[in-house]
Write a protein that holds these residues in place. Structure first.
Motif, short mmCIF file in Angstrom:
data_model
loop_
_atom_site.label_atom_id
_atom_site.label_comp_id
_atom_site.label_asym_id
_atom_site.label_seq_id
_atom_site.Cartn_x
_atom_site.Cartn_y
_atom_site.Cartn_z
N UNK A 103 0.83 -1.21 0.00
CA UNK A 103 0.00 0.00 0.00
C UNK A 103 0.86 1.26 0.00
N UNK A 104 1.92 1.27 0.81
CA UNK A 104 2.82 2.43 0.84
C UNK A 104 3.51 2.62 -0.50
N UNK A 105 3.96 1.52 -1.10
CA UNK A 105 4.69 1.59 -2.37
C UNK A 105 3.81 2.10 -3.50
N UNK A 106 2.50 1.89 -3.40
CA UNK A 106 1.61 2.31 -4.48
C UNK A 106 1.29 3.80 -4.43
N UNK A 107 1.65 4.47 -3.35
CA UNK A 107 1.37 5.91 -3.22
C UNK A 107 2.47 6.72 -3.90
N UNK A 108 2.05 7.83 -4.49
CA UNK A 108 3.02 8.69 -5.14
C UNK A 108 2.81 10.12 -4.65
N UNK A 109 3.79 10.68 -3.94
CA UNK A 109 5.09 10.08 -3.65
C UNK A 109 4.99 9.05 -2.54
N UNK A 110 5.96 8.18 -2.50
CA UNK A 110 6.02 7.14 -1.48
C UNK A 110 6.24 7.81 -0.12
N UNK A 111 5.32 7.63 0.84
CA UNK A 111 5.46 8.29 2.14
C UNK A 111 6.75 7.90 2.88
N UNK A 112 7.24 6.68 2.64
CA UNK A 112 8.48 6.26 3.29
C UNK A 112 9.67 7.07 2.77
N UNK A 113 9.67 7.32 1.49
CA UNK A 113 10.77 8.09 0.90
C UNK A 113 10.82 9.48 1.52
N UNK A 114 9.68 10.15 1.58
CA UNK A 114 9.64 11.50 2.16
C UNK A 114 9.88 11.48 3.66
N UNK A 115 9.30 10.50 4.35
CA UNK A 115 9.47 10.40 5.79
C UNK A 115 10.91 10.16 6.19
N UNK A 116 11.57 9.26 5.49
CA UNK A 116 12.96 8.97 5.83
C UNK A 116 13.89 10.12 5.47
N UNK A 117 13.54 10.88 4.42
CA UNK A 117 14.35 12.07 4.13
C UNK A 117 14.21 13.08 5.26
N UNK A 118 13.00 13.22 5.79
CA UNK A 118 12.79 14.12 6.94
C UNK A 118 13.59 13.64 8.14
N UNK A 119 13.68 12.32 8.34
CA UNK A 119 14.47 11.78 9.45
C UNK A 119 15.94 12.16 9.28
N UNK A 120 16.48 11.96 8.10
CA UNK A 120 17.89 12.30 7.87
C UNK A 120 18.15 13.79 7.99
#
Length: 174
Positions: A141-158
């Protein structure tokens, strides 16, 4: 460039969702970045997607090898165990990785492997890399979203981690 030590079920490209993020920073030490990453009590101060962090060993907030802990992230209550923890010493790349999971049925079961590398480069640069590989319907479900929430979330973490290390260095210099 150093890479993540993946266990077989989490090889990138074979899972339901995979994200990779990195930043390069200057003006901080690898030790400052490490301290802000391994001290789980600091996560909510620079990353608003980590809540309710509870380590099994309540005597410290610092993660250690084989530590079991729990936290909420991306709307999921995650149980986790530290699988790799290598502090930065003598030019060695610092490593932190955990296996995380959410138990459930076919629609809610979720397994992740989340890893960080912190590497001291030339000219005072620090490379911070995080990658996560996920298995399960929630990962699909996460992978099907654009943009991928994990990609943006992990960038915020870094980005938050880098800012926290900068603040620590500024406080030490005052």
């Amino acid at each position: 460039m150093k890479s993540i030590n993946w266990s077989a079920p989490f090889f990138p490209g074979t899972t339901d969702n995979f994200v990779s993020n990195e930043v390069y920073v200057t003006g901080v030490t690898i030790e400052a970045v490490w301290r802000n990453l391994v001290d789980s009590s600091k996560w909510p101060t620079y990353y608003d997607n980590a809540d309710n962090i509870v380590l099994d060993d309540k005597s410290t907030t610092n993660l250690k090898f084989a530590e079991h802990f729990r936290f909420d992230t991306f709307g999921f209550p995650i149980d986790a165990q530290v699988m790799e923890l290598v502090a930065p010493t003598d030019g060695q790349v610092a490593r932190l990785a955990w296996h995380g999971w959410q138990n459930g049925d076919a629609d809610t079961q979720f397994d992740v492997y989340h890893a960080f590398l912190i590497e001291k480069l030339t000219d005072g640069r620090i490379r911070i890399l995080t990658q996560e590989s996920q298995i399960g319907k929630p990962a699909q479900d996460l992978a099907s979203q654009n943009p991928n929430p994990m990609l943006n979330g992990h960038q915020a973490w870094l980005d938050g981690l880098a800012q926290a290390a900068h603040k620590e260095m500024e406080a030490m210099n005052d």
